[in-house]
Design a protein around this motif. Structure first.
Motif, PDB file in Angstrom:
ATOM      1  N   PRO A  36       7.200  51.284 -53.751  1.00  0.00           N
ATOM      2  CA  PRO A  36       7.787  51.935 -54.932  1.00  0.00           C
ATOM      3  C   PRO A  36       8.578  50.935 -55.760  1.00  0.00           C
ATOM      4  O   PRO A  36       9.286  50.076 -55.218  1.00  0.00           O
ATOM      5  CB  PRO A  36       8.683  53.015 -54.316  1.00  0.00           C
ATOM      6  CG  PRO A  36       8.040  53.317 -52.992  1.00  0.00           C
ATOM      7  CD  PRO A  36       7.517  51.993 -52.497  1.00  0.00           C
ATOM      8  N   GLN A  37       8.459  51.052 -57.067  1.00  0.00           N
ATOM      9  CA  GLN A  37       9.068  50.080 -57.976  1.00  0.00           C
ATOM     10  C   GLN A  37      10.120  50.742 -58.855  1.00  0.00           C
ATOM     11  O   GLN A  37      10.031  51.924 -59.192  1.00  0.00           O
ATOM     12  CB  GLN A  37       7.993  49.451 -58.876  1.00  0.00           C
ATOM     13  CG  GLN A  37       6.894  48.713 -58.129  1.00  0.00           C
ATOM     14  CD  GLN A  37       7.381  47.410 -57.537  1.00  0.00           C
ATOM     15  OE1 GLN A  37       8.256  46.750 -58.090  1.00  0.00           O
ATOM     16  NE2 GLN A  37       6.809  47.033 -56.400  1.00  0.00           N
ATOM     17  N   GLY A  38      11.126  49.924 -59.238  1.00  0.00           N
ATOM     18  CA  GLY A  38      12.110  50.352 -60.227  1.00  0.00           C
ATOM     19  C   GLY A  38      12.985  51.483 -59.740  1.00  0.00           C
ATOM     20  O   GLY A  38      13.149  51.732 -58.549  1.00  0.00           O
ATOM     21  N   GLY A  39      13.531  52.191 -60.698  1.00  0.00           N
ATOM     22  CA  GLY A  39      14.377  53.334 -60.402  1.00  0.00           C
ATOM     23  C   GLY A  39      15.855  53.009 -60.434  1.00  0.00           C
ATOM     24  O   GLY A  39      16.267  51.847 -60.477  1.00  0.00           O
ATOM     25  N   SER A  40      16.652  54.057 -60.428  1.00  0.00           N
ATOM     26  CA  SER A  40      18.102  53.905 -60.418  1.00  0.00           C
ATOM     27  C   SER A  40      18.710  55.015 -59.570  1.00  0.00           C
ATOM     28  O   SER A  40      18.117  56.071 -59.368  1.00  0.00           O
ATOM     29  CB  SER A  40      18.672  53.970 -61.842  1.00  0.00           C
ATOM     30  OG  SER A  40      18.429  55.257 -62.410  1.00  0.00           O
ATOM     31  N   ALA A  41      19.902  54.740 -59.056  1.00  0.00           N
ATOM     32  CA  ALA A  41      20.655  55.720 -58.273  1.00  0.00           C
ATOM     33  C   ALA A  41      22.066  55.762 -58.839  1.00  0.00           C
ATOM     34  O   ALA A  41      22.808  54.788 -58.736  1.00  0.00           O
ATOM     35  CB  ALA A  41      20.667  55.338 -56.797  1.00  0.00           C
ATOM     36  N   VAL A  42      22.410  56.894 -59.457  1.00  0.00           N
ATOM     37  CA  VAL A  42      23.702  57.025 -60.129  1.00  0.00           C
ATOM     38  C   VAL A  42      24.576  57.991 -59.342  1.00  0.00           C
ATOM     39  O   VAL A  42      24.196  59.137 -59.092  1.00  0.00           O
ATOM     40  CB  VAL A  42      23.532  57.522 -61.573  1.00  0.00           C
ATOM     41  CG1 VAL A  42      24.894  57.686 -62.242  1.00  0.00           C
ATOM     42  CG2 VAL A  42      22.655  56.561 -62.359  1.00  0.00           C
TER      43      VAL A  42
ATOM     44  N   ASP B  49       6.861  56.012 -49.955  1.00  0.00           N
ATOM     45  CA  ASP B  49       5.698  56.698 -50.518  1.00  0.00           C
ATOM     46  C   ASP B  49       4.820  57.274 -49.414  1.00  0.00           C
ATOM     47  O   ASP B  49       5.108  57.141 -48.220  1.00  0.00           O
ATOM     48  CB  ASP B  49       4.912  55.774 -51.453  1.00  0.00           C
ATOM     49  CG  ASP B  49       4.231  54.619 -50.725  1.00  0.00           C
ATOM     50  OD1 ASP B  49       4.060  54.693 -49.493  1.00  0.00           O
ATOM     51  OD2 ASP B  49       3.864  53.639 -51.395  1.00  0.00           O
ATOM     52  N   SER B  50       3.731  57.922 -49.809  1.00  0.00           N
ATOM     53  CA  SER B  50       2.874  58.616 -48.846  1.00  0.00           C
ATOM     54  C   SER B  50       2.114  57.661 -47.931  1.00  0.00           C
ATOM     55  O   SER B  50       1.576  58.083 -46.904  1.00  0.00           O
ATOM     56  CB  SER B  50       1.885  59.522 -49.593  1.00  0.00           C
ATOM     57  OG  SER B  50       1.079  58.751 -50.479  1.00  0.00           O
ATOM     58  N   ASN B  51       2.078  56.374 -48.293  1.00  0.00           N
ATOM     59  CA  ASN B  51       1.441  55.382 -47.426  1.00  0.00           C
ATOM     60  C   ASN B  51       2.419  54.771 -46.425  1.00  0.00           C
ATOM     61  O   ASN B  51       2.026  53.967 -45.570  1.00  0.00           O
ATOM     62  CB  ASN B  51       0.829  54.253 -48.258  1.00  0.00           C
ATOM     63  CG  ASN B  51      -0.354  54.726 -49.078  1.00  0.00           C
ATOM     64  OD1 ASN B  51      -1.135  55.561 -48.629  1.00  0.00           O
ATOM     65  ND2 ASN B  51      -0.486  54.195 -50.287  1.00  0.00           N
ATOM     66  N   GLY B  52       3.685  55.130 -46.560  1.00  0.00           N
ATOM     67  CA  GLY B  52       4.705  54.550 -45.692  1.00  0.00           C
ATOM     68  C   GLY B  52       5.349  53.296 -46.260  1.00  0.00           C
ATOM     69  O   GLY B  52       6.248  52.736 -45.627  1.00  0.00           O
ATOM     70  N   ALA B  53       4.899  52.853 -47.436  1.00  0.00           N
ATOM     71  CA  ALA B  53       5.531  51.696 -48.076  1.00  0.00           C
ATOM     72  C   ALA B  53       6.883  52.129 -48.647  1.00  0.00           C
ATOM     73  O   ALA B  53       7.033  53.250 -49.128  1.00  0.00           O
ATOM     74  CB  ALA B  53       4.634  51.144 -49.182  1.00  0.00           C
ATOM     75  N   TRP B  54       7.865  51.225 -48.613  1.00  0.00           N
ATOM     76  CA  TRP B  54       9.197  51.630 -49.039  1.00  0.00           C
ATOM     77  C   TRP B  54       9.934  50.506 -49.756  1.00  0.00           C
ATOM     78  O   TRP B  54       9.596  49.333 -49.617  1.00  0.00           O
ATOM     79  CB  TRP B  54      10.021  52.075 -47.823  1.00  0.00           C
ATOM     80  CG  TRP B  54      10.118  51.042 -46.737  1.00  0.00           C
ATOM     81  CD1 TRP B  54       9.262  50.851 -45.695  1.00  0.00           C
ATOM     82  CD2 TRP B  54      11.117  50.014 -46.606  1.00  0.00           C
ATOM     83  NE1 TRP B  54       9.653  49.795 -44.913  1.00  0.00           N
ATOM     84  CE2 TRP B  54      10.795  49.268 -45.435  1.00  0.00           C
ATOM     85  CE3 TRP B  54      12.242  49.673 -47.336  1.00  0.00           C
ATOM     86  CZ2 TRP B  54      11.567  48.200 -45.013  1.00  0.00           C
ATOM     87  CZ3 TRP B  54      13.020  48.603 -46.914  1.00  0.00           C
ATOM     88  CH2 TRP B  54      12.676  47.885 -45.758  1.00  0.00           C
ATOM     89  N   SER B  55      10.908  50.903 -50.528  1.00  0.00           N
ATOM     90  CA  SER B  55      11.820  49.956 -51.174  1.00  0.00           C
ATOM     91  C   SER B  55      13.193  50.614 -51.245  1.00  0.00           C
ATOM     92  O   SER B  55      13.312  51.842 -51.176  1.00  0.00           O
ATOM     93  CB  SER B  55      11.330  49.575 -52.572  1.00  0.00           C
ATOM     94  OG  SER B  55      11.294  50.720 -53.416  1.00  0.00           O
ATOM     95  N   THR B  56      14.224  49.790 -51.372  1.00  0.00           N
ATOM     96  CA  THR B  56      15.595  50.300 -51.352  1.00  0.00           C
ATOM     97  C   THR B  56      16.321  49.931 -52.641  1.00  0.00           C
ATOM     98  O   THR B  56      16.184  48.817 -53.149  1.00  0.00           O
ATOM     99  CB  THR B  56      16.365  49.730 -50.146  1.00  0.00           C
ATOM    100  OG1 THR B  56      15.712  50.134 -48.941  1.00  0.00           O
ATOM    101  CG2 THR B  56      17.795  50.238 -50.119  1.00  0.00           C
TER     102      THR B  56
END
Length: 233
Positions: free
Chosen positions: A61-67, A157-164
């Motif tokens: 997974p790419q990008g995104g923000s956590a506020v 994601d549904s494939n098990g790939a992840w990002s933090t």
């Protein structure tokens, strides 16, 4: 991208091929070719067989923000809101694991382990009260200036790939406890036995480091009285 199997795999001479971790670029497409060479039994000529396979490595997974808001609050009192948005992935749906950790002014984690709030949840919004800092050093800082807290969100994601991704830093102040009011409520509760009041006051004294001398005296009077009553029965 190119891939050197001599350094990226366990062996290139066996019938099976194992590619080592972190050698493939996420989102990239690779083609592997197997060539097998042998001598024909009726001649001195060699025969070559070839086979290829093409595959694409799952992209994390790419990008995104956590506020995280509000920017300042009180432990076990303020309701904090975390909103995760903008995470891009072709392998939907996404799940989220969320943990909080306390940090010092340099960003170093104070608590020994992150505190897990959500594990593999489907919601990208979290409304929660936050705990006080579990570490002694962090508690000392919290009493003086409030503790800095940050949330780490792992998108899977549904494939098990992840990002933090990490949220903005907020300040969590130490919860204030009106010890005198709690003692009054305990003593005024006619449904509680002396033993129950004794246990509640002992727990209160252990969990509240800022008890005044007057409140300590009241606790000791009740504790002593409860002990005398217990011994006399």
């Amino acid at each position: 991208p190119s891939l050197n199997l001599d350094t990226a795999s366990t062996s290139t001479t066996k019938s099976s091929l194992v590619i080592l971790p972190d050698k493939l670029v996420p989102g990239s497409t690779y083609t592997l070719e197997l060539a097998s060479t042998g001598y024909l039994s009726t001649s001195e000529h060699t025969a070559v067989g070839r086979a290829t396979i093409t595959f694409t490595v799952a992209a994390v997974p790419q990008g995104g923000s956590a506020v995280l808001s509000p920017s300042v609050g009180t432990s076990m009192s303020t309701v904090f809101n975390l909103v995760v948005s903008g995470v891009i992935s072709a392998a939907q749906p996404l799940t989220y694991s969320i943990a909080c950790r306390f940090i010092d002014g340099t960003g170093t984690t104070l608590s020994p382990f992150p505190i897990v709030l959500v594990s593999n949840g489907t919601d990208d919004v979290l409304h929660t009260m936050l705990p006080g800092c579990p570490d002694t050093v962090c508690q000392q800082q919290q009493q003086q200036t409030g503790s800095s807290l940050i949330m780490d969100v792992t998108a899977i994601d549904s494939n098990g790939a992840w990002s933090t991704l990490s949220s903005n830093v907020i300040t969590v102040n130490k919860a204030t406890v009106d010890v005198g009011a709690i003692i009054n409520d305990l003593l005024a509760n006619s449904n509680l036995t002396s033993t129950q009041i004794l246990r509640a006051l002992i727990a209160l004294s252990l969990s509240s480091p800022d008890i005044s001398v007057e409140d300590w005296s009241r606790i000791m009077v009740v504790v002593t009285g409860a002990r005398i009553l217990a011994y006399s029965q």
